[in-house]
Write an enzyme that holds these catalytic residues in place. Structure first.
Site, PDB file in Angstrom:
ATOM      1  N   GLY A   1       7.084  -2.255  -2.770  1.00 53.11           N
ATOM      2  CA  GLY A   1       6.833  -0.891  -2.841  1.00 53.11           C
ATOM      3  C   GLY A   1       7.401   0.109  -3.809  1.00 53.11           C
ATOM      4  O   GLY A   1       7.024   0.067  -4.852  1.00 53.11           O
ATOM      5  N   ARG A   2       8.572   0.834  -3.430  1.00 51.56           N
ATOM      6  CA  ARG A   2       9.111   1.670  -4.426  1.00 51.56           C
ATOM      7  C   ARG A   2       9.732   1.117  -5.664  1.00 51.56           C
ATOM      8  O   ARG A   2       9.301   1.781  -6.622  1.00 51.56           O
ATOM      9  CB  ARG A   2      10.314   2.450  -3.494  1.00 51.56           C
TER      10      ARG A   2
ATOM     11  N   TYR B   1       0.803   5.119  13.239  1.00 47.97           N
ATOM     12  CA  TYR B   1      -0.568   5.632  13.303  1.00 47.97           C
ATOM     13  C   TYR B   1      -1.288   5.160  14.191  1.00 47.97           C
ATOM     14  O   TYR B   1      -0.982   4.605  15.343  1.00 47.97           O
ATOM     15  CB  TYR B   1      -1.008   5.142  11.768  1.00 47.97           C
TER      16      TYR B   1
ATOM     17  N   PRO C   1       0.849  -1.289   0.174  1.00 43.71           N
ATOM     18  CA  PRO C   1      -0.188   0.000  -0.026  1.00 43.71           C
ATOM     19  C   PRO C   1       0.838   1.301  -0.039  1.00 43.71           C
ATOM     20  O   PRO C   1       1.791   1.392   0.661  1.00 43.71           O
ATOM     21  CB  PRO C   1      -0.803  -0.185   1.327  1.00 43.71           C
TER      22      PRO C   1
ATOM     23  N   CYS D   1       0.326   5.495  -0.220  1.00 45.59           N
ATOM     24  CA  CYS D   1      -0.411   6.561  -0.529  1.00 45.59           C
ATOM     25  C   CYS D   1      -0.101   7.422  -1.696  1.00 45.59           C
ATOM     26  O   CYS D   1       1.250   7.738  -1.832  1.00 45.59           O
ATOM     27  CB  CYS D   1      -0.186   7.583   0.796  1.00 45.59           C
TER      28      CYS D   1
ATOM     29  N   ALA E   1      -3.396   3.402   2.366  1.00 44.56           N
ATOM     30  CA  ALA E   1      -3.999   3.806   3.211  1.00 44.56           C
ATOM     31  C   ALA E   1      -5.226   4.394   3.095  1.00 44.56           C
ATOM     32  O   ALA E   1      -5.084   5.755   2.514  1.00 44.56           O
ATOM     33  CB  ALA E   1      -3.278   4.568   4.442  1.00 44.56           C
TER      34      ALA E   1
ATOM     35  N   GLN F   1      -6.266  -1.237   2.211  1.00 44.32           N
ATOM     36  CA  GLN F   1      -5.656  -0.888   3.469  1.00 44.32           C
ATOM     37  C   GLN F   1      -6.501  -0.041   4.238  1.00 44.32           C
ATOM     38  O   GLN F   1      -6.797   1.087   3.717  1.00 44.32           O
ATOM     39  CB  GLN F   1      -4.094  -0.588   3.667  1.00 44.32           C
TER      40      GLN F   1
ATOM     41  N   ARG G   1      -1.211  -5.199   9.040  1.00 44.01           N
ATOM     42  CA  ARG G   1       0.140  -4.927   8.789  1.00 44.01           C
ATOM     43  C   ARG G   1       0.374  -4.304  10.042  1.00 44.01           C
ATOM     44  O   ARG G   1      -0.297  -3.549  10.587  1.00 44.01           O
ATOM     45  CB  ARG G   1       0.050  -3.598   7.922  1.00 44.01           C
TER      46      ARG G   1
END
Ligand code: FNR
Length: 379
Positions: free
Chosen positions: A343-344, A187, A25, A27, A61, A103, A235
């Site tokens: 991810g990246r 978070y 995930p 953003c 998210a 997510q 997660r």
């Protein structure tokens, strides 16, 4: 098979992925109207990665209430307009062969900040600007420099649980086949888990039992509305590496408690854990470099061993600077984890799985739509 391949299918709970690559995930901070309604950017971004061969695509998210957003530009699932906007995006992901996941998130004290895009600092957005009053377990920020945060009342904590449940119901209606509860990265749920940020004296603070209560209630109550034939995921930050905060031992104990008895299995019905790290404290004290979070996933994977022979074993995925096909294959083959989240590397290359497939299994069918078959020679 005894030695799974990255491009072997993977059963998670009641469903199957075509391979063991998962889009992490991420953003996108792309909602210019600030109404949490996803649009063409999400359609293209997530659709391209489904077409690029991922076994599962996890949408970023997604806020369970307006104040749950990290920034005003975040997506949500707190109303039916958002649900209806997700539906065609979900269908696109599915039509290109990936399992559509979302997510569900609440940023807590880390909400109401600038988007994580070039030109912004990530500072708090003022209430008179486009921001809002953030909420938290005890009015304590997990990192410094954020605007003052307000303690949730016990009743408001229960409302947070209800918001996750409502968002999960909408995720189901939109067609998502997996939800991932975001309990990582400092978070809101992580803020409840850690005694550094949770100093409550009601039933949501104090003992481990109490600090994990919000997460356990969210899992149990989401499970009650989330169809049994769909995947319930989580997660966590395996550790935040802050003394006296949330450690790998805490994570192992938490996950064991969610799966170690038939009653717990029935109550929480957890199918999948993705193991990340960090998010509390100003200085990151963990390891860095390729596979920097792997040891955390490996430990949780050992906890999940206890479920191997059950009807619905717990799947564990690893994440964090997994960029090379051979590295990803080794993680799965060695049993450090069942799957990898990328991810990246997938921002740079939406076709990461297709490319990896050509490299690892040169003579097999690549997980690509047929329109792209001639790309194989170029990968
Ligand atoms: C992220 N990450 C992230 N994590 C998460 O749980 N929810 C999210 O919405 C986001 N958003 C996000 C945006 C962007 C632009 C990046 C780069 C990262 C963390 C991400 O899922 C992943 O765990 C880390 O990036 C580490 O994996 P890689 O990038 O090294 O493969």
């Amino acid at each position: 098979t005894a030695f799974p391949h990255l491009f072997d299918s993977l059963t998670i709970g009641p469903l199957s992925l075509r391979n063991r690559t998962i889009l992490a995930p991420m953003c996108m901070y792309s909602i210019t109207e600030h109404d949490g309604v996803p649009g063409s950017w999400h359609q293209v971004h997530l659709g391209a990665r489904a077409a690029g061969g991922f076994g599962m695509v996890v949408a970023e998210a997604t806020a369970v209430s307006p104040e749950a957003r990290i920034s005003p530009a975040d997506v949500g699932l707190w109303n039916d307009t958002q649900r209806d906007a997700w539906a065609p995006i979900v269908e696109t992901i599915r039509s290109y062969g990936a399992l559509p996941a979302v997510q569900l998130a609440h940023a807590g004290a880390k909400a109401s900040t600038e988007p994580g895009l070039p030109g912004y600092t990530g500072a708090s957005v003022g209430i008179d600007d486009d921001g809002w009053q953030t909420v938290s377990p005890s009015g304590i920020n997990p990192v410094s420099g954020l605007a003052e945060t307000r303690e949730l009342s016990t009743e408001q904590v229960r409302q947070v649980v209800a918001d996750f449940v409502d968002a999960a119901r909408r995720a189901d209606e939109a067609g998502f086949e997996a939800v991932m509860i975001h309990a990582a990265h400092g978070y809101l749920i992580h803020q409840f888990l850690s005694p550094v940020t949770n100093q409550r004296t009601d039933e949501y603070g104090g003992s481990v039992e109490n600090r994990t209560r919000l997460l356990r209630e969210i899992l149990a109550e989401v499970r009650a509305v989330w169809p049994a034939e769909k995947i319930l995921g989580l997660r966590i930050s395996g550790s935040d590496y802050v003394e006296g905060s949330w450690s790998l031992d805490d994570s192992a104990e938490l996950i064991a408690g969610l799966v170690d008895t038939p009653q717990a299995r029935a109550q929480y019905g957890l199918d999948w854990v993705d193991v990340s790290s960090g998010g509390i404290g100003d200085t990151y004290r963990g390891p860095s470099g390729p596979g920097y979070q792997l040891h955390l996933a490996e430990r949780i994977h050992r906890v999940a061993e206890a479920t191997r022979d059950s009807e619905r074993p717990l799947t564990v995925s690893a994440v964090g600077i997994i960029t090379e096909p051979g590295q990803a294959q080794q993680i799965v083959l060695s049993g450090q984890a069942d799957a990898v989240s990328i991810g990246r590397a997938a921002l740079a290359d939406p076709n990461w799985p297709a490319r990896a497939s050509v490299e690892l299994r040169p003579n097999s069918e690549i997980p690509f739509p047929p329109q792209y078959h001639r790309a194989q020679r170029a990968l």
